[in-house]
Motif scaffolding. Sequence first.
Motif, PDB file in Angstrom:
ATOM      1  N   ASP A  20      -8.654 -24.658  17.459  1.00  0.00           N
ATOM      2  CA  ASP A  20      -8.168 -24.214  16.172  1.00  0.00           C
ATOM      3  C   ASP A  20      -8.924 -22.647  15.842  1.00  0.00           C
ATOM      4  O   ASP A  20      -9.412 -22.883  15.539  1.00  0.00           O
ATOM      5  CB  ASP A  20      -7.369 -24.475  15.072  1.00  0.00           C
ATOM      6  CG  ASP A  20      -8.865 -24.954  14.500  1.00  0.00           C
ATOM      7  OD1 ASP A  20      -8.948 -24.675  13.365  1.00  0.00           O
ATOM      8  OD2 ASP A  20      -9.611 -25.906  15.025  1.00  0.00           O
ATOM      9  N   ASN A  35      -3.556 -23.893  17.238  1.00  0.00           N
ATOM     10  CA  ASN A  35      -3.974 -25.252  17.378  1.00  0.00           C
ATOM     11  C   ASN A  35      -4.066 -25.362  19.063  1.00  0.00           C
ATOM     12  O   ASN A  35      -2.646 -25.324  19.420  1.00  0.00           O
ATOM     13  CB  ASN A  35      -3.163 -25.986  16.881  1.00  0.00           C
ATOM     14  CG  ASN A  35      -3.985 -25.874  15.372  1.00  0.00           C
ATOM     15  OD1 ASN A  35      -5.482 -26.088  15.002  1.00  0.00           O
ATOM     16  ND2 ASN A  35      -2.843 -26.560  14.441  1.00  0.00           N
ATOM     17  N   SER A  60       1.296 -23.994  17.550  1.00  0.00           N
ATOM     18  CA  SER A  60       0.046 -25.036  18.807  1.00  0.00           C
ATOM     19  C   SER A  60       0.713 -25.362  19.579  1.00  0.00           C
ATOM     20  O   SER A  60       2.500 -25.344  20.378  1.00  0.00           O
ATOM     21  CB  SER A  60       0.861 -26.538  17.353  1.00  0.00           C
ATOM     22  OG  SER A  60      -0.404 -27.469  17.973  1.00  0.00           O
TER      23      SER A  60
END
Length: 149
Positions: free
Chosen positions: A35, A48, A109
């Motif tokens: 991250d 992420n 992400s």
Amino acid sequence: MGIFDIFKKKPKFIDGLFGELNYTTFQDSSKNFYDGQVIFQETLIGINIDADENGPTKEQKEFFEKLNKEYNEIKEKIILPFLRNELEDNLEDAGLNNFDDQFEFDGISIGRINNEKTNWSISFDSKPMRHYVSIDFEGMTPKHMTIDG
């Protein structure tokens, strides 16, 4: 892992595309992730990336670059129709007249990529609702939305 292990400094990883990333590991290595912060659409956002100790894969980097390059088309053809459908009750007064003013990037992400597909998500801070909105995707198909905050 002991209770005080959560206070240990996370290992840093420097990636050519994503820059400095923290690396978080688990006993089940399939849950390991990186991250940090990255520029996306000229905005600094959180990132992420599910990956092993070797860092983000070439495919994950290519996927991120594709998202950044094709974001306006993805937004118009996929994200906006999905949000209009999912949020019609929450935004009935405000609508989605000016998405870029009403929704501020928060993060992306990116999951592991298998057979050229990945589970990924994008999150925004929704100013009209005063909540964070996350959209989970399988490939380029939005599957689920979460509102929190």
